[in-house]
Design a protein around this motif. Sequence first.
Motif, short mmCIF file in Angstrom:
data_model
loop_
_atom_site.label_atom_id
_atom_site.label_comp_id
_atom_site.label_asym_id
_atom_site.label_seq_id
_atom_site.Cartn_x
_atom_site.Cartn_y
_atom_site.Cartn_z
N GLU A 112 -14.12 1.78 28.79
CA GLU A 112 -13.65 3.05 29.34
C GLU A 112 -13.79 3.00 30.86
O GLU A 112 -14.89 2.94 31.41
CB GLU A 112 -14.45 4.22 28.77
CG GLU A 112 -14.24 4.37 27.26
CD GLU A 112 -14.87 5.62 26.69
OE1 GLU A 112 -14.16 6.35 26.00
OE2 GLU A 112 -16.07 5.84 26.92
N VAL A 113 -12.65 3.00 31.54
CA VAL A 113 -12.59 2.90 33.00
C VAL A 113 -12.44 4.32 33.53
O VAL A 113 -11.37 4.94 33.37
CB VAL A 113 -11.43 2.01 33.46
CG1 VAL A 113 -11.51 1.77 34.96
CG2 VAL A 113 -11.45 0.68 32.71
N THR A 114 -13.48 4.85 34.13
CA THR A 114 -13.51 6.27 34.44
C THR A 114 -13.73 6.52 35.92
O THR A 114 -14.58 5.89 36.55
CB THR A 114 -14.62 6.98 33.66
OG1 THR A 114 -15.88 6.37 33.97
CG2 THR A 114 -14.37 6.88 32.16
N ALA A 115 -12.96 7.45 36.47
CA ALA A 115 -13.21 7.95 37.81
C ALA A 115 -14.16 9.14 37.72
O ALA A 115 -14.36 9.72 36.64
CB ALA A 115 -11.89 8.39 38.46
N ARG A 116 -14.74 9.49 38.83
CA ARG A 116 -15.63 10.66 38.85
C ARG A 116 -14.80 11.91 38.55
O ARG A 116 -13.76 12.13 39.17
CB ARG A 116 -16.28 10.78 40.22
CG ARG A 116 -17.28 11.93 40.32
CD ARG A 116 -17.96 11.93 41.68
NE ARG A 116 -18.92 13.02 41.78
CZ ARG A 116 -19.68 13.25 42.84
NH1 ARG A 116 -19.59 12.44 43.89
NH2 ARG A 116 -20.53 14.25 42.86
N PRO A 117 -15.22 12.75 37.60
CA PRO A 117 -14.42 13.94 37.27
C PRO A 117 -14.39 14.91 38.44
O PRO A 117 -15.33 14.97 39.24
CB PRO A 117 -15.16 14.53 36.07
CG PRO A 117 -16.56 14.02 36.18
CD PRO A 117 -16.46 12.66 36.80
N ASN A 118 -13.29 15.65 38.55
CA ASN A 118 -13.24 16.66 39.61
C ASN A 118 -14.22 17.78 39.29
O ASN A 118 -14.66 17.94 38.16
CB ASN A 118 -11.82 17.18 39.82
CG ASN A 118 -11.29 17.96 38.62
OD1 ASN A 118 -11.83 19.02 38.28
ND2 ASN A 118 -10.25 17.45 37.99
N GLN A 119 -14.56 18.55 40.32
CA GLN A 119 -15.63 19.53 40.17
C GLN A 119 -15.29 20.66 39.21
O GLN A 119 -16.18 21.35 38.72
CB GLN A 119 -16.01 20.08 41.55
CG GLN A 119 -16.65 19.04 42.45
CD GLN A 119 -17.14 19.63 43.76
OE1 GLN A 119 -17.65 20.74 43.81
NE2 GLN A 119 -16.98 18.87 44.84
N ALA A 120 -14.01 20.87 38.95
CA ALA A 120 -13.63 21.92 38.01
C ALA A 120 -14.16 21.64 36.61
O ALA A 120 -14.36 22.56 35.81
CB ALA A 120 -12.12 22.06 37.96
#
Length: 491
Positions: A369-377
Motif C-alpha cells: 500500500e503506497v500511501t501519501a499523507r492524508p489531507n487534514q479534512a
Amino acid sequence: MRLERMAMSVLQPGFDGTEPPDWLRRALGDGLGGVVLFARNLSDRTLTADLVAEIRAESPDVVVAVDEEGGSVTRLEARTGSSWPGNRALGVADDVQVTEHVARRIGRLLGTTGISLDYAPVADVNANPDNPVIGVRSFGADPGLVARHTAAWVDGLQGSGVAACAKHFPGHGDTIADSHIELPTVHASPETLAERDLRPFRAAIDAGVRAIMVGHLLVPALDDVPATLSHAVMTGLLRETLGFRGLVVTDAIEMRAVAAHWPPEEIAVRALSVGADAVCAGISSSDGSSVYALRDAIVAAVRQGRLPEERLAEASRRVGELVGWHAGQAAARAAAVAEPDDDLGLTAATAALHVVGEPRLDRAPLVVEVTARPNQAADSGTPPGVARALAELLPGTQAVSVTVGDPLPDLSADRPLVVVVQDAARHGWIREVLGRALETRPDAIVVETGLPGPPAGAGYVATNGNSRASARAAARRLAHRPPTPEKESPP
C-alpha cells in the motif's frame, strides 16, 4: 447577560477528550449554542451516544455537529473506515436513489447517537484534478451530476431527521491549495461560477438544505477578501441572489487560510457582521478560554458598533430555528431506525468499481500500500486499506505500507502482488514507486483508491474512493466473491 448568551449561542467549538470537560459544561450553561465532534472525541457508537447525551443534559437546545461525509471523511467510523462509499463513487455509479439511500443510512447512524447537524454533503464541483483537498470527496467534475447528487444526499440525510450542511460555498473544486494550510484562490469568471460552482448549491437550496458552510476561499470575481469575511458572498450572493434562508456556518476559523492573516476573535466578528450565523472553532484551548475570548470579542464588537445587535440576534435566531427543526424530526429518525438492514455500502461501492483486464487472486497475496499523507479534512484514524479487506477473504495476506522515501519490500514472485495507490496521477513519487514495482513484477495487480489515472499493471481496479466499503468491494472483485451478503453493523 442577554448579550453574552446571544454571543455564545452562535459558537460551535470542538474540545478534547471523550467526555465533556468542565469548561464545556460551564459554557453550555452560559448559553453555548453548538458543539462540534471530531474523531478524537468518538471511540464507538455507544459511547458517542453517551457523550451526546451528557452534552444535552447540560443544554437540551444545543446543536451537535460532525463531519460525516462517508468515504474518506468519517468521524464516527474513523477507526474502522466508513461503511459507505464517498461522493466520487456515488457520482460514478450515478444512481440518485442509491445516493439518497446512502445519505439516509448515514443519517440513521447520526440520529441514533443524538447528533443534529452533519457538515455534509460536499457540493463542490471538482473542476481541477490537482485539487489537494476535495478530489474523491466531490461527486465529480460535471456540474449537473454534482447538483442532482447533492440534492439527493440532502433529501436522504434530512429525510432521516438530521440536518444537512452543503459545503464549501461558493465552491472549493477549482483550486490547487488546501484551505487548511493556505488561502486558495478560485480564478473563475462570474459566468463560470454561476454555471459550474453555484449550480449544486442552488440544487441544495431547492432541496431544502438546512445549513450551508462557507469556505475560506478567495474568489476575485466576487470580492477581494475570503468568502467567509465577504458581505458580497455571504449576504449578497447566498442570501439575496440565491435566496437561502437557513443557517450559514463558517468553516473552522483555525484553518490557516484565514488564521494566518487575522486572530480568531477578528475572524468571528467579521464573519458574523457580513452574514454568518454560526462560527465553527474546531480547536479550543484546554480550559475553554479561547471560546470565552470569542464570546467577549463578539460582545465588545456589538457595544462598539462594529457588529449590529440586530445581526447577532438574527444569527442566534437561525441557530434556534435549526434546533427547533431537529426537535420536530423525531418521527423521521424513528422511521429510519426501523428500516431493514442490508449491505448497501458494499453494493454501492461495487457499482463504482472500474476494472481493466481480468485481475484475479486465487491465493493470499502480498499487498503493498503506497500511501501519501492524508489531507487534514480526513481527521485522525487510519482507514483500513485493501490489504485488510483481502485478508478477511484470503487468510495469509501480507501487507506492507510504503510512504515517501521508503524502500520497496522484496517483490519476489513467490506469491501474487497487489499494489494499492491513492491519487497516483497527482503524486509523482507514487508514480515512481509504482513504476519500480511494475518493472520487477509486471504481473502485479494495481488498485487505485483515489482519482483514477491511466490504467497500469496486469490488471487494474479503480475504486473511486477510500473507504471500508470500497476496500471490501475491490477485495471481493479480486477474490471473485459475490458482492453481497454481510449485513452492515447495527446502528
